[in-house]
Design a protein around this motif. Structure first.
Motif, mmCIF file in Angstrom:
data_model
loop_
_atom_site.group_PDB
_atom_site.id
_atom_site.type_symbol
_atom_site.label_atom_id
_atom_site.label_comp_id
_atom_site.label_asym_id
_atom_site.label_seq_id
_atom_site.Cartn_x
_atom_site.Cartn_y
_atom_site.Cartn_z
ATOM 1 N N ARG A 31 5.483 -2.589 12.384
ATOM 2 C CA ARG A 31 5.412 -1.189 12.832
ATOM 3 C C ARG A 31 5.764 -0.221 11.699
ATOM 4 N NH1 ARG A 31 7.270 -3.528 17.808
ATOM 5 N NH2 ARG A 31 5.755 -3.103 19.458
ATOM 6 N N LEU A 32 6.730 -0.593 10.873
ATOM 7 C CA LEU A 32 7.067 0.254 9.720
ATOM 8 C C LEU A 32 5.875 0.390 8.783
ATOM 9 C CD1 LEU A 32 10.680 -0.913 8.775
ATOM 10 C CD2 LEU A 32 10.004 1.324 9.676
ATOM 11 N N LEU A 33 5.188 -0.716 8.529
ATOM 12 C CA LEU A 33 4.019 -0.657 7.654
ATOM 13 C C LEU A 33 2.933 0.220 8.269
ATOM 14 C CD1 LEU A 33 3.822 -4.368 6.455
ATOM 15 C CD2 LEU A 33 4.719 -2.386 5.217
ATOM 16 N N ILE A 34 2.756 0.129 9.567
ATOM 17 C CA ILE A 34 1.764 0.971 10.245
ATOM 18 C C ILE A 34 2.152 2.438 10.111
ATOM 19 C CG2 ILE A 34 0.792 1.569 12.510
ATOM 20 C CD1 ILE A 34 1.036 -1.522 13.146
ATOM 21 N N LEU A 35 3.444 2.746 10.262
ATOM 22 C CA LEU A 35 3.907 4.129 10.100
ATOM 23 C C LEU A 35 3.682 4.643 8.684
ATOM 24 C CD1 LEU A 35 7.287 4.076 12.072
ATOM 25 C CD2 LEU A 35 5.272 5.445 12.619
ATOM 26 N N LEU A 36 3.744 3.741 7.705
ATOM 27 C CA LEU A 36 3.590 4.139 6.305
ATOM 28 C C LEU A 36 2.133 4.191 5.857
ATOM 29 C CD1 LEU A 36 6.571 2.193 4.715
ATOM 30 C CD2 LEU A 36 6.360 4.678 5.011
ATOM 31 N N ALA A 37 1.217 3.796 6.702
ATOM 32 C CA ALA A 37 -0.203 3.820 6.329
ATOM 33 C C ALA A 37 -0.620 5.254 6.018
ATOM 34 C CB ALA A 37 -1.063 3.234 7.437
ATOM 35 N N GLY A 38 -0.950 5.496 4.770
ATOM 36 C CA GLY A 38 -1.449 6.802 4.365
ATOM 37 C C GLY A 38 -0.407 7.869 4.111
ATOM 38 N N ARG A 39 0.879 7.490 4.116
ATOM 39 C CA ARG A 39 1.900 8.508 3.863
ATOM 40 C C ARG A 39 3.182 7.884 3.330
ATOM 41 N NH1 ARG A 39 5.813 10.289 8.016
ATOM 42 N NH2 ARG A 39 6.125 8.585 9.471
ATOM 43 N N GLU A 40 4.046 8.737 2.841
ATOM 44 C CA GLU A 40 5.381 8.333 2.424
ATOM 45 C C GLU A 40 6.365 8.825 3.477
ATOM 46 O OE1 GLU A 40 5.802 8.289 -2.323
ATOM 47 O OE2 GLU A 40 5.703 10.292 -1.440
#
Length: 103
Positions: A31-40
């Motif tokens: 889920r963290l990786l999904i949240l970081l998709a395309g942003r910091e």
């Protein structure tokens, strides 16, 4: 993207790839990786988005960083996390798309 199954890989390379899958095996880290998709995002932003403690998210990010799935950079007093590269984005996107398919 192509994959050469006949490519000669070292044991270390196979171990590193397995370590990435191990880090991805936890739903909260994924889920963290999904949240970081395309942003910091900072640990604080990620903790708020997941409704988790800072320390819990920080430990998860440490695992993801050790597996070379996330990168980080300092901005002032904050550390911002991001996906390490486009390979990670492709890996996560492919896994999620595959999970969403009707089999």
């Amino acid at each position: 993207m192509s994959f050469d199954a006949q490519r000669s890989l070292t044991g270390r390379q196979v171990d590193e790839a397995a370590g990435m899958f191990s880090a991805l095996a936890d739903p909260q880290r994924l889920r963290l990786l999904i949240l970081l998709a395309g942003r910091e995002a900072s640990v604080t932003e990620l903790a708020e988005a997941q409704g988790e403690k800072l320390s819990t998210v920080s430990v998860r990010l440490k695992v993801l960083h050790a597996a070379r799935l996330v990168g980080r950079r300092r901005e002032g007093k904050s550390i911002l996390y991001h996906l390490a590269d486009d390979h990670v984005l492709a890996l996560v996107a492919s896994a999620v798309e595959h999970a969403c398919e009707n089999h």
